[in-house]
Design a protein around this motif. Structure first.
Motif, PDB file in Angstrom:
ATOM      1  N   LEU A   1      11.096   2.961 -10.233  1.00 12.36           N
ATOM      2  CA  LEU A   1       9.756   2.410 -10.092  1.00 12.36           C
ATOM      3  C   LEU A   1       8.783   3.567 -10.024  1.00 12.36           C
ATOM      4  N   PHE A   2       7.673   3.447 -10.710  1.00 10.51           N
ATOM      5  CA  PHE A   2       6.684   4.518 -10.620  1.00 10.51           C
ATOM      6  C   PHE A   2       5.299   3.905 -10.538  1.00 10.51           C
ATOM      7  N   GLY A   3       4.605   3.689 -11.596  1.00 12.04           N
ATOM      8  CA  GLY A   3       3.351   2.959 -11.552  1.00 12.04           C
ATOM      9  C   GLY A   3       2.131   3.828 -11.421  1.00 12.04           C
ATOM     10  N   GLY A   4       1.024   3.297 -11.943  1.00  7.66           N
ATOM     11  CA  GLY A   4      -0.252   3.959 -11.817  1.00  7.66           C
ATOM     12  C   GLY A   4      -0.878   3.685 -10.472  1.00  7.66           C
ATOM     13  N   ALA A   5      -2.100   4.100 -10.311  1.00  6.97           N
ATOM     14  CA  ALA A   5      -2.797   3.914  -9.046  1.00  6.97           C
ATOM     15  C   ALA A   5      -3.094   2.433  -8.834  1.00  6.97           C
ATOM     16  N   PRO A   6      -2.836   1.914  -7.632  1.00 10.31           N
ATOM     17  CA  PRO A   6      -3.168   0.515  -7.349  1.00 10.31           C
ATOM     18  C   PRO A   6      -4.666   0.274  -7.489  1.00 10.31           C
ATOM     19  N   ARG A   7      -5.016  -0.904  -8.015  1.00 11.64           N
ATOM     20  CA  ARG A   7      -6.425  -1.273  -8.170  1.00 11.64           C
ATOM     21  C   ARG A   7      -6.657  -2.617  -7.493  1.00 11.64           C
TER      22      ARG A   7
ATOM     23  N   GLY B   1       7.289  -3.980  -3.684  1.00 16.16           N
ATOM     24  CA  GLY B   1       6.018  -4.254  -4.352  1.00 16.16           C
ATOM     25  C   GLY B   1       4.869  -4.355  -3.368  1.00 16.16           C
ATOM     26  N   VAL B   2       5.109  -5.009  -2.222  1.00 21.21           N
ATOM     27  CA  VAL B   2       4.089  -5.082  -1.180  1.00 21.21           C
ATOM     28  C   VAL B   2       3.727  -3.686  -0.698  1.00 21.21           C
ATOM     29  N   ALA B   3       4.743  -2.845  -0.491  1.00 20.03           N
ATOM     30  CA  ALA B   3       4.494  -1.478  -0.036  1.00 20.03           C
ATOM     31  C   ALA B   3       3.695  -0.691  -1.072  1.00 20.03           C
ATOM     32  N   ALA B   4       4.018  -0.879  -2.361  1.00 22.92           N
ATOM     33  CA  ALA B   4       3.304  -0.157  -3.413  1.00 22.92           C
ATOM     34  C   ALA B   4       1.851  -0.604  -3.494  1.00 22.92           C
ATOM     35  N   ALA B   5       1.613  -1.901  -3.304  1.00 20.42           N
ATOM     36  CA  ALA B   5       0.260  -2.425  -3.430  1.00 20.42           C
ATOM     37  C   ALA B   5      -0.602  -2.126  -2.205  1.00 20.42           C
ATOM     38  N   TYR B   6      -0.015  -2.254  -1.030  1.00 16.14           N
ATOM     39  CA  TYR B   6      -0.788  -2.180   0.210  1.00 16.14           C
ATOM     40  C   TYR B   6      -0.627  -0.867   0.964  1.00 16.14           C
ATOM     41  N   GLY B   7       0.347  -0.054   0.553  1.00 17.35           N
ATOM     42  CA  GLY B   7       0.549   1.218   1.238  1.00 17.35           C
ATOM     43  C   GLY B   7       1.500   1.145   2.411  1.00 17.35           C
ATOM     44  N   SER B   8       2.019  -0.040   2.720  1.00 16.60           N
ATOM     45  CA  SER B   8       3.003  -0.196   3.793  1.00 16.60           C
ATOM     46  C   SER B   8       3.810  -1.454   3.518  1.00 16.60           C
TER      47      SER B   8
ATOM     48  N   PHE C   1       1.658  -7.269  -9.681  1.00 18.75           N
ATOM     49  CA  PHE C   1       0.439  -7.843  -9.102  1.00 18.75           C
ATOM     50  C   PHE C   1       0.834  -8.528  -7.801  1.00 18.75           C
ATOM     51  N   VAL C   2       0.125  -8.179  -6.726  1.00 18.17           N
ATOM     52  CA  VAL C   2       0.409  -8.729  -5.406  1.00 18.17           C
ATOM     53  C   VAL C   2      -0.868  -9.363  -4.875  1.00 18.17           C
ATOM     54  N   PHE C   3      -0.754 -10.592  -4.352  1.00 22.85           N
ATOM     55  CA  PHE C   3      -1.937 -11.172  -3.710  1.00 22.85           C
ATOM     56  C   PHE C   3      -1.549 -11.883  -2.415  1.00 22.85           C
ATOM     57  N   GLY C   4      -2.275 -11.498  -1.367  1.00 15.95           N
ATOM     58  CA  GLY C   4      -2.043 -12.048  -0.042  1.00 15.95           C
ATOM     59  C   GLY C   4      -3.313 -11.951   0.779  1.00 15.95           C
ATOM     60  N   GLY C   5      -3.166 -12.108   2.096  1.00 18.35           N
ATOM     61  CA  GLY C   5      -4.330 -12.014   2.972  1.00 18.35           C
ATOM     62  C   GLY C   5      -5.412 -12.991   2.559  1.00 18.35           C
ATOM     63  N   PRO C   6      -6.675 -12.548   2.462  1.00 22.66           N
ATOM     64  CA  PRO C   6      -7.766 -13.457   2.111  1.00 22.66           C
ATOM     65  C   PRO C   6      -7.671 -14.020   0.700  1.00 22.66           C
TER      66      PRO C   6
END
Length: 229
Positions: free
Chosen positions: A13-19, A105-112, A183-188
């Motif tokens: 897994l690598f990936g670009g910068a989360p947006r 994936g959650v860690a990659a998107a949110y940083g934790s 693509f990760v979506f949670g919280g609000p």
């Protein structure tokens, strides 16, 4: 971060910068490399082979979905989950691999990663889009847990329309999801309306074992009784 492939080895897994597309909704381009995508495409073929295979569900108002779908862990049909298929046979088990990829994936998107004690990921829907298939604007609200939804794209690029929590109409943002994107979506944004108005045929990358069409794996925590950690 490493996932696990079908043979028990690592998925790179690598990936670009989360947006951040909206609060709690994050796009990570190129999160899965070619080898990881190829492994997942092969697994999707296995998961789609039965017992239920890929199905086009009929909506309550009579319309037939253009997307073909297979379920793992829990069987989904509009708008409920069950542990058995319509013929009474059990649903394919939820793969540990997808639970690990969801947490990573959650860690990659949110940083934790998800907090200890978070509801376990225990259901996945594998959707296949041909050149004509699309998905109308909808909310993922059949789950009792509010854990983020984790989405992996394979094959042809799609236009992913990510909206708001109040209405199927504007405001929304169109995001191009290419093969290997996360693509990760949670919280609000957990209950934001979203859909796929179109795919872009002929954009699947070489070497992943999917020459035409788009596979989308969405991984969720059902929060339903009997969910296992």
């Amino acid at each position: 971060m490493d996932g696990m492939n079908a043979a028990g080895g690592s998925l790179d897994l690598f990936g670009g910068a989360p947006r951040e597309v909206a609060p709690g909704a994050v796009h990570v381009p190129g999160w899965l490399d070619t080898a990881a995508q190829r492994d997942l495409v092969a697994l999707c073929r296995e998961w789609a082979s039965g017992p239920a295979g890929m199905r086009r569900h009929r909506m309550p108002r009579g319309g037939l979905m253009s997307v073909r779908m297979a379920a793992l862990g829990w069987y989904w049909e509009p708008y409920r989950y069950s542990r058995t298929l319509p013929d009474g046979s059990p649903v394919r088990p939820f793969p540990d691999l997808l639970g690990r990829l969801a947490r990573e994936g959650v860690a990659a998107a949110y940083g934790s990663p998800p907090a200890p004690g978070s509801p376990p990921y225990d259901v996945a829907l594998v959707n296949f889009y041909d050149a004509e298939a699309k998905m109308g604007m909808h909310q993922d609200r059949d789950e009792r847990a509010d854990a983020p939804v984790v989405s992996l794209s394979l094959g042809d690029t799609c236009v992913f329309r990510f909206g708001n929590t109040e209405t199927r109409t504007r405001p929304y943002t169109d995001v191009e999801l290419a093969s290997g994107d996360l693509f990760v979506f949670g919280g609000p944004s957990r209950l934001a309306y979203h859909g796929v108005p179109r795919t872009r045929p002929g954009t699947a990358p070489p070497g992943i074992g999917l020459e035409a069409g788009r596979l989308n794996i969405t991984v969720r925590a059902s929060g339903l009784p009997g969910a296992e950690g």
